[in-house]
Scaffold this motif. Structure first.
Motif, PDB file in Angstrom:
ATOM      1  N   LEU A 262       2.836   0.944   0.712  1.00 34.33           N
ATOM      2  CA  LEU A 262       2.881   2.021  -0.443  1.00 34.33           C
ATOM      3  C   LEU A 262       2.630   3.348   0.172  1.00 34.33           C
ATOM      4  O   LEU A 262       1.617   3.700   0.828  1.00 34.33           O
ATOM      5  N   LYS A 263       2.997   4.382  -0.405  1.00 33.59           N
ATOM      6  CA  LYS A 263       2.659   5.886  -0.170  1.00 33.59           C
ATOM      7  C   LYS A 263       1.829   6.189  -1.419  1.00 33.59           C
ATOM      8  O   LYS A 263       1.958   5.726  -2.212  1.00 33.59           O
TER       9      LYS A 263
ATOM     10  N   ASP B 110       3.097   6.576  -4.723  1.00 36.23           N
ATOM     11  CA  ASP B 110       3.609   5.402  -5.447  1.00 36.23           C
ATOM     12  C   ASP B 110       2.546   5.059  -6.302  1.00 36.23           C
ATOM     13  O   ASP B 110       3.113   4.427  -7.514  1.00 36.23           O
TER      14      ASP B 110
ATOM     15  N   LYS C 104       2.295   1.201  -9.547  1.00 34.33           N
ATOM     16  CA  LYS C 104       2.528   0.326  -8.259  1.00 34.33           C
ATOM     17  C   LYS C 104       1.113   0.297  -7.323  1.00 34.33           C
ATOM     18  O   LYS C 104       0.534   1.513  -7.108  1.00 34.33           O
TER      19      LYS C 104
END
Ligand SMILES: Nc1ncnc2c1ncn2[C@@H]1O[C@H](COP(=O)(O)OP(=O)(O)OP(=O)(O)O)[C@@H](O)[C@H]1O
Ligand SMILES: Nc1ncnc2c1ncn2[C@@H]1O[C@H](COP(=O)(O)OP(=O)(O)OP(=O)(O)O)[C@@H](O)[C@H]1O
Ligand SMILES: [Mg+2]
Ligand SMILES: [Mg+2]
Lengths: 325, 278, 294, 498, 343
Positions: free
Chosen positions: D145-146, D149, D154
């Motif tokens: 995940l960035k 996100d 999330k």
């Protein structure tokens, strides 16, 4: 007309480019984002890695070209401070801002214009003088001061309206908006009023002074000779003739509200764009400042395009094409 | 003819300016019967237009009707509440102003400005008002009337604007019609058309006219009576034929002598010994 | 009929003073200017001299007399500044900044706006797009850049504010001038081969004046406010030399906690100043309107 | 019951590891926990780790609490911890990175499901304190995940007492109670944290009942809030103090002149008598009571009395103008000199007022002071270039350990190649010796003693001029009880109500 | 002899009045943007030094437009302006300005052409002051003298335009134009708003100036008696075209073009007593919908088939006389071969 729009588009691209250069150079001169961004506690390797990840290790020109190259493709880069794409950041606040700006401007016009006409129609009466006086108050009160008073009166003492934030939002065309629900409207009202008061005062004064002029013209006299009622006389004959300076100023201020209404946004906790800019400037968050200001230029270009179109609609003697002198 | 349509008594309209008072109208009295045409002539600046404005209740500040009475259809107009006056204006009485460029609102289409004159006094639809406007334009000899309704004033020639103003005044078939130099910008053929319409108006609706002009020939052709003004006062009034044939007042006489066609062509015209301006 | 010996200025004066309200406005304006100019000589304290201040005297209510017998008529602020002196000195800065910015911006903006309207075409486009760019440029960033480049100073603030404000005048004047330019009297003036500058400044400009005067008076207030904001953010004048706006900003936090005087009195001073200037401008607009003349 | 809490700092990211800044930490700690943690008084306590011990000089072993569940129902394992400790290094664009706390770890390994072993490059006594700064995330939920996100929820899978609900940037975070929480169940089942950086707005929101509690009561409103019978007001001395740093880097003191406007020939701040005189000239009582409205306590210690490393022997310097004058005369500067002192416009609200007050006090010493208040960006850019002579700073104590903070503050390239330039140009072997030793030591008591030695040297040599210990403020409507903390955070799970 | 001023092949067009719907429809239909009206067609006109050329014609036919083009206020779309035989557009700027100053226009609408915010004394004296034409007098005295010449009280110099009557304003316009000592004056309905006695005074002034200074006039008027009195030659215009040019006496004695005749017939006469006017017969032509062929044919009592199809050209019909009518040669007037000057 088409030619006019095309020419305008060409100029706009130049303006955007100019803006990007000035802003880039400006922020570059102000300070080093790395000094704000990277803690002293990291190792040199980490530091170097971060610098290159942020693109700060290259010479200024290369950094600018990097930016410009991406910008041409519509990518404004990522915020240093939040890591989010600039476009996402702006978009996330745009609806709130637009809502506020439109509401404030509408209030300003709806309040300022009729009162201005009244003050200009009966300048010597008590009402006329009172309006003129009140309008001076409208812009000599600092915004933050007024905002606080509004909160104190309407939220704290009377408890009628919420003082802070946007409240629950409703989905509308895929956007989160406040104005569709009663709760949302209640949240919108105070900040919009706070922004509107200044503009209403300005519109009032402009309308008043122009009305005084317009009422003395022969065409108004002739309209009266036709037996036109006061409402139409003021609402059509006078109004259309006085709108040009008003449209000009309202246009500028509308852009200003969209872009720079930090004070109101902070006092009322309105998650708009103005605060984003100040925070980014303070943090030297260059991608955001750049992207933001480019966006604001576009807004102004659009607003002033609309204003220029309005000119030629308001006064048919003004033509859009280049004028010969 | 029982009661005159308009009865002006001792009307005085003054302007307070710095350093004095301009007595633009100074004790003017005349009366106008129904269906009658009154020619109002006189020196430039003698107060003809101001007389007209006074009757309409449209004198600009700082000007004021300071004395006199104006009875129209038996009603006193001086001091009449503004809403009642408004209902009369453009409806029972109409005036066309002298400066056609300045009297039309530069930012509104001709059609708008005409239609609203209808709508201000009658409950009809806008389409119907525009239709009437179209018809009125044709009556005053404006070709392509439909397209002219969409024009803005600056797109018309001086004469066209003047005719538009006349057409507006005609829209509601007023009983009293004050025309301030209505045909100065019109060529004689169109002028003939306008005069024809005026005659029709008086004939068909019994309207009365006050015709302010410098053209004595038009007065002779149109009017039954004539008033000659000088420095705010009426110096001579009477039957047109009489006054024009045998003027009594020296000013009227001088006026007649100055008419170019009564002077040898190309020679200096006879002028009056200086009558200094008010 | 009209007096012959009257010079135009004389006439203007006598017309101006015809309204009592305007006289009052002018008197107040004059008084404010006087106070501003004479501040160093009439103030009980030099509020800019740190040595004369003491935080121990901070936030004293109006009328307090200290042990040394100093009387604080309007109380003191959070640094122990005598509010009366601070307001006198603050007026000095605020009036200077407000009037100077407005004057310079008005001259520059008006000239550019007139030029844009007159020449049209490329020059118009250039000036107006420049204005668009300028409008999008926040004053804070300008001030920050100036601070980084040239350091602090009143001249930089004035320059920054002028840069922000000229656009208002330019666009307003251009809008009005576009209408005026289409009028026949301009054609007549052209036909008379009057110099371009003369037509622009002596013929068109006076007819664009009413909105311009409104904008100008509003901008005085805005300039004063902007200066305060910038100073408050540390981008303007030194915090130890507060302007009226800065005094208000500094004190407004205390507004609700009972120490109202820190913000209130400077606020009143600003209000009075703005009102007075507005009254004067209103009357000026009337005097310059020939149709309201007698 | 629902708690609506207003905080004063903005939240830049939902990713708990993205940036170690006050607003982010304050929020993320409701949903994410670390191995060790600090209690309200700033003392180290276990959290996800039950216990830890040092097996060798540079090796630490942490035992995880068994059966701790993430919000998604999965169980916390040593793998997650190893992953979490490695993750900050991958977030290269992060400002205020957590890496400073993790860079010493050369190896992190999961010995079994509940045991993690950390090896450090050099002996490091404060590793548990460091690890108290690092939130533990779920490996499978956050992998790939960035940071952006996380906005939508999330990856917002932690072990904390609250679950993520909704995040509206610059406006609010909504959370619900984690019914499966391993520890004490919080009182409120729903929490909304409102972001309100504007001071009066926060007060107004509390007064109008829009929020139940606020953190950081504006100084100006304290009196008013205190009087309000419907509101409880809380204070607590913070692990945060303000101090003046004096530029001792070079022989020429920038932006300082003699009274004739000529640059000074030598740097007066290199003379300890001048530094001492400046310290004596500052009336800390007056600043604390008048400028900070009682929310500042004169101090010589960087930490409050409850915290590790506090030195009870160090009394704050007394205001002594005569003594200061004498010292200045001894130093050959009886009339002082001209200088500019700097503070930030956009950090603590009273910074500007404090600087002006100090300006006043120094002017009594004969100095010609100009007080310059500038934005942080300018402040640090120029400060890092050592262009400023005297500046007002404030610092908190990271990880609850004084030594970490002192090392961080006083490091510079000459004494620590890892550190870039900072503005603390005071540099003295007498100061560094006890501090270095303490940082490597295991024995808590000896370590505390060495810290005290360090702060004593700092006082004697007047390395910096500490002025005030800041006092944190909170306010809540009657019926809501908060727990004030030395680290100025406000946790909904530490609040209760009826 | 070269004419003092000449227009050659001047055409002028304006944008058409349209509403938004029409414009949009035109655009959608892909029509070219040539929605323009031509109000002046290929017009030639020459004025000899010291001459008074009367210009008469129907209202809206383009007289003012022609006057404005002549005075250099409108740029013609095509065509040239010649001054003393030289193309004005090709002159060096200084000379062009001097020429432009020498050509002055008195506007049809005096109110609109006066700056509402300038006192009339200023309005009159300003240009003279700027161009150094005060000849030693002060600007106020200079303006006073001009006001006196047009029959106004010099004390009024202090007033603003709106404080005057229509005729007074007209005279201010005249005084303003005369103040810069033009050599060529375009008078657009300049005496229409004046009562006959003042009119006589002004006309005398015009004649004096012509005699003393050789001032040349393009005299646009509807008042045929004034034109008759003053003009040397008369040009008659109809719907953007000159239809007849002739020496005044001849034109009034024996008009060649049917429109000219219609004009002369419609002049009301002072001694005729009350008259019953007749409506216009035939459709009035409009530049928005110009009739085919000769523009006058819908109203012409003599219209023939050819008139509907073919636009007659302006041709010499007698010594110094020109007309544009298919009928004219048939009228029996033999075209003369020794016409000395172009129209
Ligand atoms: N700015 C403009 N835009 C569009 N049409 C125009 C414009 N100015 C003039 N016209 C048109 O040009 C034609 C000629 O106008 P012009 O003013 O020259 O007539 P004129 O002969 O002077 O008439 P009059 O005797 O009534 O003054 C008219 O049909 C008019 O509608
Ligand atoms: N606002 C004003 N202030 C001062 N004097 C005025 C004002 N308006 C008009 N006058 C004067 O009133 C007198 C009468 O003007 P009026 O317009 O009635 O004249 P007129 O007879 O219509 O002349 P003309 O034939 O020239 O139109 C004139 O001398 C004029 O100067
Ligand atoms: Mg008149
Ligand atoms: Mg014309």
């Amino acid at each position: 007309m088409v030619l006019f729009l095309l020419r305008r588009l060409g100029q706009s691209i130049l303006v955007l480019w100019l803006m990007s250069v000035i802003v880039f150079a400006g922020i570059y001169l102000v300070g080093d984002p790395a000094s704000m961004m990277i803690p002293d506690s990291v190792t040199p390797e980490m530091r170097a890695q971060m610098m290159s990840a942020l693109g700060l290790d290259k010479p200024a020109l290369a950094q600018y070209l990097d930016f410009a190259g991406r910008a041409v493709h519509g990518d404004m880069g990522k915020s240093f401070a939040t890591g989010l794409p600039v476009s996402t950041l702006i978009a996330s606040r745009l609806t709130a801002t637009m809502e506020l700006a439109v509401a404030a401007t509408l209030i300003a016009i709806v309040v300022g214009l009729p009162l201005g006409l009244v003050a200009g129609r009966w300048p010597e009466t008590v009402a006329g003088r009172a309006l003129t006086f009140l309008s001076s108050l409208g812009f000599s009160l600092p915004t933050f001061w007024l905002g606080l008073m509004l909160i104190m009166v309407f939220s704290v003492h009377l408890g009628w309206l919420p003082s802070n934030g946007r409240g629950p939002t409703t989905e509308w065309l895929g956007l989160q908006v406040s104005f569709l629900s009663w709760q949302g409207l209640r949240h919108l009202l105070l900040p919009a009023l706070n922004l509107a008061l200044f503009n209403a005062a300005m519109v009032l004064r402009l309308a008043r002074s122009a009305t005084r002029e317009a009422l003395l013209t022969d065409y108004v006299k002739f309209a009266r000779a036709k037996g036109i009622g006061n409402a139409r006389l003021m609402g059509v004959h006078v109004l259309k003739n006085i709108l040009i300076p008003i449209v000009t100023v309202v246009g500028i201020n509308f852009g200003g509200i969209i872009a720079f209404s930090v004070v109101t946004e902070t006092i009322f906790g309105w998650p708009g764009m103005g605060k984003l800019l100040i925070d980014s400037i303070n943090a030297l968050d260059r991608p955001v400042v750049l992207g933001y200001l480019m966006f604001v230029v576009v807004i102004y270009l659009l607003i002033n395009l609309v204003v220029d179109l309005l000119y030629s609609w308001l006064d048919p003697r003004i033509t859009l094409s280049a004028r010969a002198s | 003819m029982s009661e005159p349509l308009l009865e002006v008594q001792g009307l005085s309209t003054h302007f307070d300016v710095r350093g004095g008072t301009v007595r633009a109208v100074d004790g003017v009295s005349f009366s106008l019967g129904r269906g009658e045409v009154l020619g109002l002539v006189g020196e430039s600046g003698s107060g003809k237009s101001q007389t007209g404005y006074s009757i309409m209740g449209l004198v600009d500040p700082p000007g004021k009707v300071v004395a006199g009475s104006i009875r129209f259809e038996g009603r006193e107009l001086v001091g009449l509440p503004s809403e009642q006056l408004r209902a009369l204006r453009g409806n029972r009485m109409a005036m066309i102003f002298q400066d056609p460029m300045m009297t039309l609102n530069p930012v509104l289409r001709i059609g708008t400005q005409m239609a609203e004159a209808v709508l201000a006094h009658r409950k009809v639809g806008r389409a119907r008002a525009l239709e009437e406007a179209h018809h009125a334009l044709e009556r005053v000899g404006i070709p392509s009337a439909g397209e002219r309704l969409r024009s803005y004033p600056h797109q018309l020639s001086g004469g066209m604007r003047q005719r538009v103003v006349i057409a507006i005044a005609l829209l509601n078939s007023p009983k009293l019609f004050i025309a301030d130099e209505p045909t100065t910008a019109l060529d004689v053929t169109i002028q003939g058309q306008i005069l024809y319409e005026m005659q029709k108006l008086t004939r068909e609706t019994g309207a009365s006219l006050i015709w302010i002009t410098h053209d004595l020939a038009v007065v002779a052709a149109l009017a039954q009576r004539i008033c000659v003004m000088h420095k705010g006062k009426i110096v001579e009034q009477g039957d047109v034929d009489q006054v024009l044939r045998a003027p009594v007042h020296p000013y009227t006489r001088g006026l007649m002598d100055s008419i170019p066609s009564r002077n040898p062509r190309g020679q200096r015209l006879r002028t009056m010994p200086a009558f200094e301006a008010p | 009929m009209s007096a012959t010996a009257e010079t135009p200025l004389r006439r203007l004066w006598s017309e101006f003073t015809a309204s009592r309200l305007a006289c009052a406005g002018l008197a107040v304006t004059a008084l404010i200017v006087l106070v501003a100019v004479l501040a160093p000589w009439i103030s009980p304290q030099n509020p800019y001299d740190l040595q004369q201040l003491s935080v121990l005297d901070a936030r004293l209510p109006p009328g307090t007399r200290t042990a040394e017998g100093v009387r604080y008529w309007l109380g003191t602020d959070d640094q122990g500044r005598d509010m009366l002196s601070a307001i006198f000195y603050g007026l000095r800065i605020s009036m200077m900044v407000g009037l100077l910015c407005t004057a310079i911006a008005a001259v520059v903006g008006t000239a550019l706006g007139l030029a844009a309207a007159w020449f049209g075409g490329a020059i118009d486009a250039f000036i107006m797009r420049l204005a668009d760019t300028q409008l999008a440029f926040p004053s804070i960033l300008i001030a920050l850049i100036f601070l980084a480049l040239f350091g602090k100073g009143a001249d930089k603030i004035v320059l920054a504010l002028v840069l922000v404000q000229w656009t208002y005048y330019a666009r307003t004047v251009r809008g009005s001038a576009l209408v005026e330019l289409r009028k026949e009297y301009v054609e007549a003036a052209r036909g008379l081969q009057l110099p371009r500058a003369r037509i622009l400044f002596a013929h068109i400009l006076p007819n664009c004046l009413p909105p311009l005067l409104v904008v100008a008076t509003v901008q005085v207030a805005i300039a004063i406010g902007l200066e305060a904001t910038l100073s408050f953010l540390g981008l303007g004048l030194p915090v130890t030399e507060p302007s009226l706006g800065l005094l208000i900003s500094n004190g407004y936090g205390y507004m609700l906690s009972g120490n109202y005087w820190i913000s209130f009195f400077p606020g009143v001073a600003l209000l009075v100043a703005v009102l007075a200037i507005n009254t004067v401008a209103d009357q000026l607009a009337d005097v310059l309107n020939p149709r309201l003349k007698r | 019951a629902e708690l609506k809490l207003a905080i004063a700092t903005d939240v830049t990211s939902m990713d708990p590891q993205y940036a170690n800044i006050a607003g982010n930490v304050q929020v993320s700690r409701h949903m994410f926990e670390s191995l060790a943690d600090l209690d309200a008084d700033g003392r180290l306590v276990p959290r996800l780790a039950e216990s830890w011990r040092r097996t060798e000089a540079s090796v630490w072993e942490f035992k995880l609490r068994p059966n701790v569940k993430f919000h998604d129902g999965s169980t916390l394992t040593a793998e997650d911890v190893v992953y979490s400790v490695g993750r900050p290094a991958t977030l290269t664009s992060s400002p205020a990175t957590l890496n400073g706390f993790l860079k010493d770890i050369t190896k992190a390994e999961a010995l079994d499901a509940n045991t993690v072993r950390f090896t450090t490059a050099t002996p490091l006594a404060v590793l548990p304190n460091y690890l108290a700064m690092v939130p533990i995330v779920s490996k499978h939920a956050t992998q790939g995940l960035k940071p952006e996100d996380f906005e939508t929820g999330k990856g917002m899978v932690g072990t904390g007492p609250y679950r993520f609900g909704k995040f509206l940037r610059s406006d609010r975070i909504e959370m619900t109670r984690n019914e499966a929480y391993w520890g004490k169940k919080p009182h409120f089942d729903k929490v909304t944290i409102r972001i309100m950086p504007n001071n009066p707005a926060r007060t107004a929101a509390l007064l109008s009942g829009e929020v139940d509690a606020i953190a950081v009561v504006p100084t100006a409103d304290v009196a008013r809030i205190k009087q309000n019978p419907n509101i409880t007001f809380y204070t607590k001395p913070l692990a945060r103090h303000t101090f003046w740093t004096l530029n001792q880097a070079s022989d020429a003191l920038p932006q300082a002149f003699d009274h004739d406007g000529k640059p000074l020939t030598s740097n007066p701040f290199k003379d300890v008598r001048v530094r001492k005189a400046f310290s004596k000239a500052i009336d800390r009582e007056a600043i604390g009571s008048r400028v900070m409205d009682g929310l500042g306590v004169p101090t010589q210690n960087p930490v409050p009395a409850t915290m590790f490393g506090y030195n009870p022997d160090l009394a704050p310097e007394k205001y002594d103008l005569e003594g200061a004058k004498k010292l200045m005369a001894e130093a050959g500067l009886p009339n002082c000199f001209k200088l500019s002192i700097f503070a930030r416009s956009d950090s603590h609200p009273t910074d500007s007022a404090q600087a002006q007050a100090v300006g006043q006090m120094l002017s009594r010493l004969g100095c010609k002071v100009s007080v310059e208040v500038v934005p942080t960006s300018v402040f640090f850019t120029r400060g890092n270039k050592l262009e400023l002579p005297m500046l007002l700073l404030a610092t908190g104590v990271d990880g609850g350990d004084l030594g970490v903070t002192l090392e961080y503050l006083f490091s510079n390239p000459t004494n620590n190649p890892f550190r870039k330039v900072n503005m603390q140009t005071y540099d003295s072997p007498a100061f560094w010796k006890p501090l270095r030793e303490a940082l490597a030591l295991n024995d808590e008591q000896v370590r505390e003693r060495k810290y005290r030695d360090t702060t004593r040297v700092l006082r004697d040599e007047v390395g910096v001029i500490p002025t005030e210990l800041m006092v944190g403020t909170w306010a809540a409507r009657k019926g809501v009880v908060l727990t004030p903390r030395v680290d100025e955070r406000t946790y909904a799970f530490e609040a209760s109500g009826n | 002899m070269t004419p003092l001023f000449e227009l050659q092949g001047v055409t002028k067009t304006f944008a058409r009045p349209e509403d938004a719907v029409a414009r949009l429809r035109a655009r959608l239909a892909g029509q070219p943007a040539a929605r323009r009206v031509t109000v002046l067609h290929e017009t030639d006109l020459a004025v000899a030094p010291g001459e008074v050329l009367g210009l008469v014609g129907e209202s809206g036919c383009g007289k003012s437009t022609l006057g404005r083009v002549a005075a250099g206020l409108h740029a013609p779309d095509t065509g040239r302006r010649l001054w003393d035989g030289a193309d004005v557009a090709a002159m060096p700027p200084a000379q062009e300005r001097a020429t432009a100053l020498g050509i002055q226009m008195i506007f049809q609408d005096p109110h609109a052409s006066l700056n509402p915010r300038r006192r009339v004394g200023d309005a009159i004296g300003e240009a003279a002051g700027v161009h150094g034409l005060l000849e030693g007098a002060s600007q106020a005295d200079f303006a006073a003298e001009l006001l006196r010449q047009v029959g106004l009280d010099p004390a009024m110099a202090d007033r603003f335009p709106h404080q005057f009557s229509g005729g007074q304003r007209a005279r201010i316009g005249i005084a303003r134009a005369l103040a810069v000592q033009p050599r060529f004056l375009v008078c657009d309905e300049s005496v229409a708003a004046l009562d006959v006695s003042v009119q006589a005074q002004v006309l005398n002034l015009f004649m004096d100036l012509r005699e003393r200074k050789g001032l040349t006039y393009l005299f646009i008027s509807h008042d045929l008696s004034v034109v008759h009195h003053l003009a040397d030659r008369v040009a008659v215009m109809y719907l953007g075209r000159l239809v007849e040019v002739a020496p005044t006496a001849e034109l009034f004695r024996e008009p060649a073009h049917p429109y000219t005749r219609a004009l002369l017939d419609s002049v009301p006469r002072l001694d005729a007593g009350n008259t019953v006017f007749q409506p216009l017969k035939g459709e009035i032509a409009s530049p928005l919908a110009p009739p085919s062929g000769c523009a006058f044919h819908p109203r012409c009592p003599h219209a023939m088939a050819v008139c509907r199809e073919q636009q007659p050209a302006l041709q010499p019909v007698a010594a110094g006389r020109f007309a544009a009518c298919h009928l004219v040669p048939a009228c029996g007037t033999v075209p003369s071969t020794d016409s000395q000057s172009a129209p």
